[in-house]
Design an enzyme around this catalytic site. Structure first.
Site, PDB file in Angstrom:
ATOM      1  N   GLU A 148       3.407  10.000  -0.026  1.00 52.66           N
ATOM      2  CA  GLU A 148       3.956   9.121  -1.054  1.00 52.66           C
ATOM      3  C   GLU A 148       3.246   9.293  -2.385  1.00 52.66           C
ATOM      4  OE1 GLU A 148       3.716   5.295   0.851  1.00 52.66           O
ATOM      5  OE2 GLU A 148       5.815   5.392   1.404  1.00 52.66           O
ATOM      6  N   GLU A 152       0.855  -1.179   0.000  1.00 54.47           N
ATOM      7  CA  GLU A 152       0.000   0.000   0.000  1.00 54.47           C
ATOM      8  C   GLU A 152       0.892   1.231   0.000  1.00 54.47           C
ATOM      9  OE1 GLU A 152       0.239  -2.132   2.346  1.00 54.47           O
ATOM     10  OE2 GLU A 152       0.251  -1.259   4.348  1.00 54.47           O
TER      11      GLU A 152
END
Length: 679
Positions: free
Chosen positions: A145, A136
């Site tokens: 991210e 993930e």
């Protein structure tokens, strides 16, 4: 005509930072053996300091994702996993779909942009006879991210209409807080007001000339809960639905009622994942002092919420200046905005008489919060002031070299001696350091005519012919900009610089610090040890092949030891000292750099479970050893090195001591730590 040639050795290049110079350099890793073994060696140093191992040791996280995947996948389908990791979640998806009769129609695709992790993932998949991948893309800030652009691309190019997703939704929460500790981490000007040493790093009119970056800071806020006053109830900020394409930008405005009088120093934020569509499986990064505001949401979602983990923490968003005063039951206008990579906040009082928009002013030097706190610490400053005052005034026109990025020592020398000539290396700060000194020189009573900034390592003075006389003072904190999160002995590059400058040092040169002492203390660290424990099976999938590469420390095979890793001990959950603090090794900076080693016995002073050792360096400022700067756990502004035992040691009458050995390699700047338990 035929010819035979020897099979060439396998060769790879790895980028690393030389701890003795601070330079990034390519090293060649050459071997003629197994390609997989070579790949593991080149990626080991890169991955050992990441949070992958801690994440895989988070049993509730693993269970929650497995439960959500099994609940969401109701028939064979095409599963897309964004990221890669070790392949855990993709293997979960593949195993779930294998139970259906139409399993041949199942397909799992995954994306991984980090090459060393992708190579490690392939080893895990082969170990489990599977060809699927997963990870993930969530971090402590949730958007750090590139979550939004990644999801946008997936919805545009890869996903079916109205896809099912795990997680299903993420919600960010915030809380207004007051904290003396957090205040010290960003407001140097207000801290200096309370000092009377004559040094002004942030003079009046230049209050924000030194500051921190305008960003979130990831911390274990539960560890500082006793120093935090809550000035509001938790409030919902943003909600992101993974199953639909997110917007690139978003804003929200709300009124927050203050629950107490106080001064808002920061906004602490966290997030909660709703993993399934029905809302029965959750994962939260909330601090332990609070539950999320949705009734019953968090207490029902995380049976293991009390378990400490290091991979997801909370975020601290600092309010600029001395904070925002609030009154109980009065409203604070809170605005939040996000773009593709970050969230920003704006606060102001409801009556418009005071406001805060996170404007950190005209900041010339952006330092870490811990460095800002160090520069405002009275005891730290007085140690250097006393040591320098005792030696500086005995020289008429001394030549002083600052071997690191210390603006404090540059100002201190110029303030104490009007006749001193100072050369500041500033290898990290470079031109920004020079601009800063120019801005504050008048306020500190010195002229830049006697200060020169070279903007590179001090050893370059030898090749640039900048020295016309022997050096009387060689000093450093030591502090190297950009190196704050490294192991404490990385600052031994000061010793390397001193050695390179040996030919231009006067016979009676003053070197400060004159010595470094590697200190050690036996520790009970159950939470940290659990998070760094070696892996066997994770939700039924064999992960034993990742242990060495990910830097596992606990439950290792015989003769195999884990790495020494940097941590803020005070943020490591449950911690307790089990021995006296002992000197393990000394580094004499009056001598040229050389290899050294030592082995000592550590007698336990308390009963308990020893999980490893904390190590740090105390910097001795004077030859009498009366003045020193400690970077140990008692000070929360430095990271310590942590060496975990492979097997925890129960301290009792039969096991009353342990042994530890350190070896310093002067060619590489690395310290190897080995520990020995009584047999």
């Amino acid at each position: 005509m035929s010819a035979t040639t020897a099979c060439p050795k396998t060769r790879a290049f790895q980028l690393r930072v030389n701890p003795l110079t601070g330079d990034s350099e390519w090293i060649v890793v050459e071997e003629g053996g197994d390609r997989e073994e070579l790949e593991e060696k080149t990626s080991k140093n890169l991955l050992a300091t990441t949070s992958y191992l801690d994440m895989l040791n988070d049993s509730y996280r693993n269970w929650a994702f497995r439960a959500a995947i099994e609940k969401t996948i109701k028939k064979p389908c095409h599963v897309l996993d964004i990221g890669a990791g070790t392949g855990l979640l993709s293997m979960m998806a593949a195993r779930t779909m294998a139970k259906f009769e139409e399993a041949s129609e199942a397909k799992v695709s995954a994306c991984e942009s980090y090459l060393p992790m992708g190579k490690l993932m392939r080893r895990v998949l082969r170990k489990n006879q599977m060809e699927k991948k997963v990870s993930e893309i969530l971090d402590s800030e949730l958007l750090g991210e590139g979550l939004i652009p990644t999801l946008q691309q997936a919805h545009d190019m890869l996903l079916a209409k109205n896809p099912q997703t795990v997680p299903y939704r993420a919600t960010t929460y915030g809380q207004l807080v007051e904290s003396p500790f957090l205040w010290k981490l960003h407001d140097l000007f207000s801290n200096e007001i309370n000092l009377s040493d004559g040094i002004h790093l942030t003079p009046a009119g230049l209050e924000r000339v030194i500051g921190i970056k305008k960003q979130q800071y990831v911390m274990h806020c539960t560890a500082m809960s006793r120093e935090i006053r809550l000035l509001s109830e938790p409030f919902k900020i943003f909600e992101f639905d993974f199953w639909k394409k997110p917007e690139s930008h978003g804003e929200i405005e709300m009124s927050i009622k203050a629950c107490s009088d106080g001064n808002v120093i920061a906004v602490i934020s966290w997030w909660v994942l709703q993993l399934d569509e029905e809302g029965s499986i959750f994962y939260s990064t909330a601090p332990r002092w609070t539950n999320c505001p949705d009734n019953g949401m968090v207490e029902n979602c995380i049976p293991g919420n009390e378990n400490w983990c290091d991979h997801w923490k909370q975020c601290v968003w600092f309010i600029s200046g001395a904070g925002l005063p609030v009154l109980k039951d009065k409203l604070v206008l809170f605005k939040a905005a996000y773009d593709e990579i970050k969230i920003s906040y704006h606060l102001k009082c409801d009556d418009q008489t005071c406001c805060n928009n996170f404007n950190f002013g005209n900041c010339l030097l952006e330092l870490s919060p811990e460095r800002v706190a160090v520069y405002g610490d009275k005891d730290w400053r007085s140690g250097f002031i006393n040591a320098m005052r005792n030696t500086l005034n005995v020289r008429s026109a001394p030549l002083c070299i600052i071997a690191d990025d210390s603006v404090f020592l540059t100002i201190l020398i110029s303030y104490l001696s009007k006749n001193a000539n100072t050369i500041s290396s500033f290898p990290g700060l470079q031109e920004k350091g020079a601009q800063y000194l120019q801005a504050i020189a008048d306020s500190n009573g010195f002229s830049m005519d006697r200060v020169k900034v070279i903007g590179k390592r001090a050893s370059y003075l030898l090749t640039d012919n900048l020295i016309q006389q022997k050096v009387d003072f060689l000093v450093g904190e030591p502090f190297y900009y950009g190196n704050e999160g490294a192991l404490p002995w990385q600052n031994l590059r000061f010793w390397k610089e001193r050695t390179l400058l040996d030919s231009i040092l006067s016979e009676d040169v003053v070197i400060m610090p004159c010595k470094g002492i590697l200190k050690v203390c036996a520790m009970s660290l159950p939470d940290l040890w659990r998070s760094r424990c070696s892996l066997k099976k994770v939700e039924g999938f064999d992960h034993s092949v990742v242990n060495e590469t990910l830097g596992a420390c606990g439950n290792l095979p015989p003769l195999l030891e884990g790495p020494c890793l940097p941590y803020y001990i005070w943020q490591c959950g449950e911690v307790e000292e089990l021995s006296e603090i002992l000197p393990l090794m000394e580094f004499n900076f009056l001598e040229p750099i050389h290899a050294c080693s030592r082995k000592i016995k550590i007698e336990f002073s308390k009963l308990g479970i020893c999980h490893g050792f904390a190590l740090w360096i105390d910097w001795v400022l004077d030859n009498k050893k009366s003045l020193l700067v400690s970077t140990g756990p008692i000070s929360r502004y430095w990271k310590q090195g942590v060496k975990l035992l492979s097997k925890p040691l129960a301290v009792n009458a039969a096991y009353s001591f342990a042994e530890i050995e350190a070896f310093f390699d002067h060619s590489s700047g690395e310290i190897t730590i080995s520990s020995f338990s009584p047999s």
